[in-house]
Design an enzyme around this catalytic site. Structure first.
Site, PDB file in Angstrom:
ATOM      1  N   ARG A  15      -6.475  -9.642 -14.315  1.00  0.00           N
ATOM      2  CA  ARG A  15      -5.319 -10.543 -14.448  1.00  0.00           C
ATOM      3  C   ARG A  15      -4.614 -10.731 -13.112  1.00  0.00           C
ATOM      4  O   ARG A  15      -4.752 -11.749 -12.459  1.00  0.00           O
ATOM      5  CB  ARG A  15      -4.356  -9.999 -15.518  1.00  0.00           C
ATOM      6  CG  ARG A  15      -3.378 -11.051 -16.066  1.00  0.00           C
ATOM      7  CD  ARG A  15      -2.210 -11.364 -15.164  1.00  0.00           C
ATOM      8  NE  ARG A  15      -1.355 -10.233 -14.854  1.00  0.00           N
ATOM      9  CZ  ARG A  15      -0.353 -10.263 -14.024  1.00  0.00           C
ATOM     10  NH1 ARG A  15      -0.065 -11.398 -13.363  1.00  0.00           N
ATOM     11  NH2 ARG A  15       0.378  -9.179 -13.753  1.00  0.00           N
ATOM     12  N   ASP A  16      -3.882  -9.730 -12.673  1.00  0.00           N
ATOM     13  CA  ASP A  16      -3.135  -9.845 -11.421  1.00  0.00           C
ATOM     14  C   ASP A  16      -4.075 -10.044 -10.237  1.00  0.00           C
ATOM     15  O   ASP A  16      -3.759 -10.750  -9.288  1.00  0.00           O
ATOM     16  CB  ASP A  16      -2.294  -8.577 -11.218  1.00  0.00           C
ATOM     17  CG  ASP A  16      -1.184  -8.767 -10.192  1.00  0.00           C
ATOM     18  OD1 ASP A  16      -0.899  -9.920  -9.841  1.00  0.00           O
ATOM     19  OD2 ASP A  16      -0.608  -7.761  -9.750  1.00  0.00           O
ATOM     20  N   HIS A 205       3.499   0.006  -8.992  1.00  0.00           N
ATOM     21  CA  HIS A 205       2.617  -1.137  -8.736  1.00  0.00           C
ATOM     22  C   HIS A 205       2.810  -1.565  -7.281  1.00  0.00           C
ATOM     23  O   HIS A 205       3.878  -2.055  -6.907  1.00  0.00           O
ATOM     24  CB  HIS A 205       3.005  -2.274  -9.698  1.00  0.00           C
ATOM     25  CG  HIS A 205       2.205  -3.522  -9.561  1.00  0.00           C
ATOM     26  ND1 HIS A 205       1.395  -3.996 -10.578  1.00  0.00           N
ATOM     27  CD2 HIS A 205       2.103  -4.424  -8.557  1.00  0.00           C
ATOM     28  CE1 HIS A 205       0.835  -5.139 -10.197  1.00  0.00           C
ATOM     29  NE2 HIS A 205       1.250  -5.412  -8.969  1.00  0.00           N
ATOM     30  N   HIS A 207       1.325  -3.524  -3.621  1.00  0.00           N
ATOM     31  CA  HIS A 207       0.442  -4.438  -2.890  1.00  0.00           C
ATOM     32  C   HIS A 207       0.288  -3.917  -1.460  1.00  0.00           C
ATOM     33  O   HIS A 207       1.143  -3.189  -0.952  1.00  0.00           O
ATOM     34  CB  HIS A 207       1.013  -5.858  -2.899  1.00  0.00           C
ATOM     35  CG  HIS A 207       0.887  -6.535  -4.226  1.00  0.00           C
ATOM     36  ND1 HIS A 207       0.025  -7.587  -4.449  1.00  0.00           N
ATOM     37  CD2 HIS A 207       1.483  -6.293  -5.419  1.00  0.00           C
ATOM     38  CE1 HIS A 207       0.101  -7.969  -5.702  1.00  0.00           C
ATOM     39  NE2 HIS A 207       0.992  -7.195  -6.321  1.00  0.00           N
ATOM     40  N   CYS A 238       0.160 -13.084  -5.303  1.00  0.00           N
ATOM     41  CA  CYS A 238       1.022 -13.764  -6.274  1.00  0.00           C
ATOM     42  C   CYS A 238       1.268 -15.194  -5.813  1.00  0.00           C
ATOM     43  O   CYS A 238       1.677 -15.413  -4.667  1.00  0.00           O
ATOM     44  CB  CYS A 238       2.346 -13.011  -6.417  1.00  0.00           C
ATOM     45  SG  CYS A 238       3.519 -13.842  -7.522  1.00  0.00           S
ATOM     46  N   ASN A 247      -3.545  -6.233  -4.420  1.00  0.00           N
ATOM     47  CA  ASN A 247      -3.052  -4.965  -4.936  1.00  0.00           C
ATOM     48  C   ASN A 247      -3.774  -3.810  -4.257  1.00  0.00           C
ATOM     49  O   ASN A 247      -4.856  -3.979  -3.710  1.00  0.00           O
ATOM     50  CB  ASN A 247      -3.314  -4.874  -6.445  1.00  0.00           C
ATOM     51  CG  ASN A 247      -2.582  -5.932  -7.236  1.00  0.00           C
ATOM     52  OD1 ASN A 247      -2.826  -7.124  -7.093  1.00  0.00           O
ATOM     53  ND2 ASN A 247      -1.677  -5.499  -8.076  1.00  0.00           N
TER      54      ASN A 247
END
Length: 296
Positions: A15-16, A205, A207, A238, A247
């Site tokens: 997803r991300d 989370h 990056h 993003c 990420n």
């Protein structure tokens, strides 16, 4: 050192990781990627999202991905608003991720609402989801810095997390959305969150925009965090955070943890196999350290 015996990895690559990929990937390749990651021992994963195909065309095949990838493990679908939640209800998925940005500007650019407007919309939705037995994960975007508003205030982050916790969410994923945090800032915020929310699952989370994601993982470990969002191959970025790179790579984090004697239940060789499935379809090369050393 204050280190745990085991850590939970939440894989966010499908997803991300893929949402900002320029190449439109075939659905069957996404599904193969997800199955390979599950074979590697990953028990929690973001599969896809119910967002507008106009703004995030990569996620237009969400229903097909969900239909082919649900199993007994925890499978998240991101649903940022009522429309997404209603689509979720049409599937068999029982775990959902919602998100709000600490930064008003980021939130406005992302979903065209202020932070307070988003919380107003999400409050009844979260109550509804909990009544229906869903696992609810709240993603707190721009928890350290915003590409538009600069450094965030820790008290604002803690306050927003407490607000979500009061609504009964099961997990908070606290994100360095544009990868600008440093280990000292990470330790400070997560230490405060552990004190403020001792009963809530906290996930970090990160990056890797400035190459500090692994250091930030270690710093969060020191603060008592035992759950991390990671992305196989370091995929990510993003659409609404200019300059944010991928990420932190699943394989790099798992390798570091294993080297320190911390269990994850993940087979690194099989993670490499999963990345090899998706790599030919990507617009950029995989640059994670572990993959570059161990791929064929």
């Amino acid at each position: 050192m204050n280190l745990p015996n085991s850590v939970s990895i939440i894989e966010v690559g499908p997803r991300d990781g893929l949402q900002n990929e320029k190449n439109l990937l075939p659905t069957e390749e996404k599904i193969a990627f997800i199955h390979k990651l599950k074979e590697a021992g990953i028990k929690e994963m973001e599969l896809t999202s119910f967002v507008s195909p106009k703004w995030v065309p990569q996620m237009a095949d969400a229903n097909d991905v969900i239909t082919n990838c649900l199993d007994e493990t925890r499978n998240f679908v991101l649903a940022p608003n009522r429309k997404g939640i209603d689509r979720l209800y049409e599937t068999a998925c029982k775990a959902v991720a919602v998100f709000v940005g600490v930064s008003e500007t980021f939130n406005k650019k992302n979903i065209n609402k202020t932070t307070s407007e988003s919380m107003e919309e999400l409050t009844p939705i979260i109550g509804e989801l909990k009544e229906k037995g869903y696992f609810v994960r709240a993603c707190i975007s721009t928890s350290f810095y915003c590409p538009y508003d600069g450094k965030m205030n820790e008290e604002d982050v803690v306050r927003l997390c407490q607000q979500f916790a009061s609504l009964g969410v099961d997990e908070l994923s606290v994100a360095d959305t544009n990868g600008m945090a440093n280990p000292q800032e990470v330790y400070s915020l997560f230490t405060k969150l552990k004190v403020a929310l001792p009963e809530t699952l906290l996930t970090a989370h990160f990056h890797d925009t400035r190459g500090m994601a692994i250091a930030n993982v270690f710093s969060a470990l020191q603060a008592g965090i035992t759950r991390f969002d990671t992305s196989a191959g370091g995929l990510g970025g993003c659409p609404f955070a200019p300059g944010a790179t991928g990420n932190v790579a699943t394989e790099d984090v798992v390798f570091m943890l294993h080297q320190m004697g911390i269990e994850t239940g993940i087979d690194l060789t099989k993670v490499v196999d999963a990345i090899a499935v998706i790599e030919p379809h990507l617009s950029r090369p995989i640059e994670s350290k572990y993959y570059r050393l161990h791929s064929n």
